[in-house]
Design a protein around this motif. Structure first.
Motif, PDB file in Angstrom:
ATOM      1  N   ARG A 183      40.742  43.169  39.357  1.00 47.62           N
ATOM      2  CA  ARG A 183      40.463  42.627  40.735  1.00 47.62           C
ATOM      3  C   ARG A 183      41.910  42.371  41.325  1.00 47.62           C
ATOM      4  NH1 ARG A 183      35.944  38.284  38.648  1.00 47.62           N
ATOM      5  NH2 ARG A 183      34.129  39.734  38.646  1.00 47.62           N
ATOM      6  N   LYS A 218      49.215  40.965  39.706  1.00 47.76           N
ATOM      7  CA  LYS A 218      48.395  41.828  38.710  1.00 47.76           C
ATOM      8  C   LYS A 218      48.742  43.302  38.893  1.00 47.76           C
ATOM      9  CE  LYS A 218      44.552  39.647  39.890  1.00 47.76           C
ATOM     10  NZ  LYS A 218      42.979  39.123  39.728  1.00 47.76           N
ATOM     11  N   LEU A 271      40.889  41.542  31.195  1.00 45.40           N
ATOM     12  CA  LEU A 271      39.878  40.421  31.056  1.00 45.40           C
ATOM     13  C   LEU A 271      40.454  39.022  31.574  1.00 45.40           C
ATOM     14  CD1 LEU A 271      38.373  41.196  27.514  1.00 45.40           C
ATOM     15  CD2 LEU A 271      37.262  41.636  29.740  1.00 45.40           C
ATOM     16  N   TRP A 272      41.831  38.891  31.109  1.00 42.16           N
ATOM     17  CA  TRP A 272      42.574  37.587  31.644  1.00 42.16           C
ATOM     18  C   TRP A 272      42.702  37.575  33.240  1.00 42.16           C
ATOM     19  CZ3 TRP A 272      48.259  37.182  32.149  1.00 42.16           C
ATOM     20  CH2 TRP A 272      48.792  36.158  32.405  1.00 42.16           C
ATOM     21  N   ARG A 302      40.932  39.053  35.342  1.00 42.34           N
ATOM     22  CA  ARG A 302      39.455  39.218  36.081  1.00 42.34           C
ATOM     23  C   ARG A 302      39.069  37.650  36.222  1.00 42.34           C
ATOM     24  NH1 ARG A 302      36.076  43.289  37.073  1.00 42.34           N
ATOM     25  NH2 ARG A 302      34.330  41.759  36.729  1.00 42.34           N
ATOM     26  N   LYS A 303      39.546  36.770  35.290  1.00 40.48           N
ATOM     27  CA  LYS A 303      39.103  35.173  35.381  1.00 40.48           C
ATOM     28  C   LYS A 303      39.988  34.482  36.213  1.00 40.48           C
ATOM     29  CE  LYS A 303      37.521  35.318  30.444  1.00 40.48           C
ATOM     30  NZ  LYS A 303      37.861  34.709  29.045  1.00 40.48           N
ATOM     31  N   ARG A 304      41.012  35.026  36.807  1.00 41.29           N
ATOM     32  CA  ARG A 304      41.880  34.377  37.673  1.00 41.29           C
ATOM     33  C   ARG A 304      41.717  34.942  39.057  1.00 41.29           C
ATOM     34  NH1 ARG A 304      47.390  32.405  35.598  1.00 41.29           N
ATOM     35  NH2 ARG A 304      47.377  31.208  37.472  1.00 41.29           N
TER      36      ARG A 304
END
Length: 285
Positions: free
Chosen positions: A91, A229, A280-281, A283-285
């Motif tokens: 993302r 990112k 994974l990290w 995507r969570k933020r």
């Protein structure tokens, strides 16, 4: 094996780069002027920071000769479609990712031959093979720049067709990437087994450090989180297929994959292991 190296390998890379070009639009290049700070930072990191990190890792882990050159070659190769896909899953700012990949890939026709010649002379010393910058630049044009340009022209001239074939090209590119990595590992299996203890940690460290550096530098520059990112991924992910292809071009071997290709082949596997926790990290933020 000869057909695989001399025909299938460069053709596969050309297809991979064509799939990148098909996904591009003119706006992807004009975006450079729209976001100059983010693009400039990402491009500078890819062209300067990544090779510097590879040089440091090769020295710190005691890599020498062909393996050190192989790591340097890998560091000269921008992420390609792989970094674009990972940025999408994370993302991130996919538009920035595509722009960086496209422009730096086109610049690589100049940077890769020069940097490769320097790395070969430094790490191989008297055993260094002759590296023709002009020949390598022409090869880079034929297998990277030209396919990207053709894909871009197709997208511009026949957008409906380009959109229709893009998923199939991307899937084919992914399959070819897997086959090339497996073939390169199989062709150097004994060397791989002998050096796994040093090469594996070196490549994982190289990958992790670059992703963290990209994230930190982008944060220090005040970029938005989605751009941070993307910078992290673009800096941390390299084009392993291009690395294997360049290894074949400079090795001069009549048959078989050379040891120069081994770092790129191993990295083609380890980069996903490293990227997954980051994705994974992210995507969570």
């Amino acid at each position: 094996m000869d057909i695989l190296i001399n025909v299938v390998l460069p053709l596969s890379l050309a297809i991979i780069m064509l799939s990148l070009g098909v996904g591009l639009t003119v706006q992807d290049f004009t975006r450079v002027a729209k976001y100059p700070r983010a693009f400039g930072l990402g491009a500078l990191c890819q062209v300067v920071l990544v090779p510097a990190a590879a040089w440091t890792v090769a020295t710190a882990f005691g890599l020498s000769g062909e393996l050190a050159v192989g790591l340097m070659i890998l560091s000269f190769c921008p992420g390609g479609v792989t970094s674009n896909m990972i940025s999408k899953f994370a993302r991130g700012d996919v538009a920035l990712s595509v722009t960086l990949t496209a422009v730096v890939s086109l610049l690589s026709i100049l940077t890769v031959p020069i940097f490769t010649a320097i790395a070969v002379r430094h790490f191989m010393v008297d055993a260094a093979p002759d590296v023709s910058v002009a020949t390598l630049a022409m090869a880079m044009f034929l297998i990277t720049t030209l396919p990207v340009a053709l894909g871009l022209l197709l997208r511009h001239g026949a957008p409906a067709l380009a959109l229709r074939i893009e998923p199939g090209l991307s899937a084919l590119a992914a399959l070819l990437f897997v086959l090339i990595v497996l073939a390169a590992l199989a062709g150097n299996w004994s060397l791989f087994a002998e050096n796994l203890a040093s090469l594996g940690p070196a490549l994982i460290s190289f990958n992790v450090v670059l992703m963290l550096l990209g994230l930190g530098i982008a944060g220090a520059a005040g970029l938005a989180w989605r751009m941070r990112k993307t910078i992290s991924i673009e800096v941390g992910i390299q084009n392993a297929t291009l690395g294997i292809t360049l290894a074949a071009l400079i090795s001069g071997q009549a048959s078989g994959f050379s040891a120069y290709a081994l770092p790129s082949a191993v990295y083609g596997i380890t980069m996903y292991l490293v990227a997954l926790p980051f994705v994974l990290w992210f995507r969570k933020r």
